[in-house]
Design a protein around this motif. Sequence first.
Motif, PDB file in Angstrom:
ATOM      1  N   ASN A 197       0.783  -1.239  -0.007  1.00  0.00           N
ATOM      2  CA  ASN A 197      -0.163   0.135  -0.077  1.00  0.00           C
ATOM      3  C   ASN A 197       0.850   1.111   0.188  1.00  0.00           C
ATOM      4  OD1 ASN A 197      -2.931   0.993   0.219  1.00  0.00           O
ATOM      5  ND2 ASN A 197      -2.025   1.970   2.012  1.00  0.00           N
TER       6      ASN A 197
ATOM      7  N   ASN B 150      -6.852   2.639  -0.155  1.00  0.00           N
ATOM      8  CA  ASN B 150      -5.773   1.485   0.092  1.00  0.00           C
ATOM      9  C   ASN B 150      -5.728   0.470  -1.202  1.00  0.00           C
ATOM     10  OD1 ASN B 150      -5.455   0.811   3.617  1.00  0.00           O
ATOM     11  ND2 ASN B 150      -5.559   2.788   2.381  1.00  0.00           N
TER      12      ASN B 150
ATOM     13  N   ASN C  71       0.561   5.501  -1.549  1.00  0.00           N
ATOM     14  CA  ASN C  71       0.303   6.526  -0.566  1.00  0.00           C
ATOM     15  C   ASN C  71       0.719   7.940  -1.107  1.00  0.00           C
ATOM     16  OD1 ASN C  71       2.920   7.211   0.331  1.00  0.00           O
ATOM     17  ND2 ASN C  71       2.244   7.179   2.417  1.00  0.00           N
TER      18      ASN C  71
END
Length: 506
Positions: A82, A263, A86
């Motif tokens: 993830n 996510n 970000n």
Amino acid sequence: MSNIDLLGRRKFIAGLGIAAGAAMVAPAMAVSEKADGVKWDKEVEIVIIGSGFAGLAAAIEATRKGAKDIHMFEKMSYFGGNSAINGGLFAAPGTPMQKTEGVKDSVDRMVNDQLASGRGVADEGLLRHVASHAVEALQMTLDAGSEFHPYLQQLGGHSVARTYQTTVSCGAGITQPLFKECKRIGVNTHNRSKFEGFLVGAKGEVVGVKMRTNYHFGEDQPGKVLNIRAKRGVIMATGGFAQNVDLRMAQDPTLTADVGCTNAPGATGEGMYEMFRLGAIPTHLAYIQSGPWASPDEGGFGYVSNYSIFNLPHSMAVSRTTGKRFMNEIADRKTRADAELENRDEKGNPVPPLLITSFKDSKAHPNTEKVIKYNVGWKFDSVEELATHFGVPLAGLKAQIAEYNGYVKTGEDKQFGKNMTKAAGKYIEAPFTVVRLWPKVHYCQGGVKVNTKAEVADSFTGKSIPGLYAAGEVCGGIHGVSRLGSCSIPECMVMGMTAARSLMKV
């Protein structure tokens, strides 16, 4: 710990109140076993589960401290987890750029900002540990080749500008250089490898893991399960559970499948689950953060999120029903997300508010062109055109713009107390760039309890589980109710580095 049967431990999760029988995205949950009599398929020095910020930093730091045989496992087909998608925002106190820009900051100031956002339940010791080592982690990214914009940002809840952002405006600007560095220094990397459980010694220590090879996320599992012995220990860097709808709804019933999420699909929490089964303490699982800078007009994190984060300090957020401001645009995330969610019509349907910025100021961010190109943002040449497009009361909007511009001039926001430092000289005037705002599930503050050595606390013994370390979003309790933006990368990296140092006993 040695007197507690592992099967009894597996019952532990049923009492957590976290949907023990909830369906996962993956077809089956992991199950740990006693290692007695297990045939080892492979013996390695260090096992790292997860290839995001925490796992990558752990691998590099362990190598620096003398480790020779590190194996990093990633369940998805791609590395970076993830972290790769970000926002690429990194907060640290006392950085070179702060000194260049004349920003006075300190570890104490950063910690105090985070404690205020945490609403009294954040872990000051962990926050101080991360803030004290954040510059070291930032240097690791620079050494690996990460590139950042030549300016600092002041994100919501931060009392000063202390945030770097990657030039590619996402976490891949850090994960890719760190991954390349891992390959350069000889870290063994394995993708499509799913964690299937711990292998536990006679005294309750973690001595290895079960890993399924040739794993294809969301499909039947054709791969073989390997028993891998970890001579020094296991570092769990498996991330949060924001994509596990059943688990997040068990904490907050409003976070249904209809609520967007920033996510990656693999953020489903199996590694965290299995640490709970082993005896780890669940901490703050109900604190799930939504990003107030997200857009309802695009999927995932999208282009608008980083655009908004950059522009919020010198922009104005208004209700479409009144044309008036309704929040401090750079308050902490929870404060803003809660305020945005109140924007509804008389039937309770969402009416996403607007973020209005002067085009000349918004275009300083590279995402502005993409936001307009892909129709998730709009450019208007007049306030009348803007008001007509969104059905905003023109008189109310004009009055609010005039009032806000007065605050820009004086440097004092009498409506919501916004820090106007970054808004100085940046008036709201045509042409405008406008995006819609609506929160998306973004970050799980909850997870397993760790200490400042990244050791996982054992609820059965009150001590640490031998051979087990954890870092990153899989850990809980650090940030409290609300995490300040740009504080996850330093946390993940510092705690990953800490886990490596603890494991290497340095």
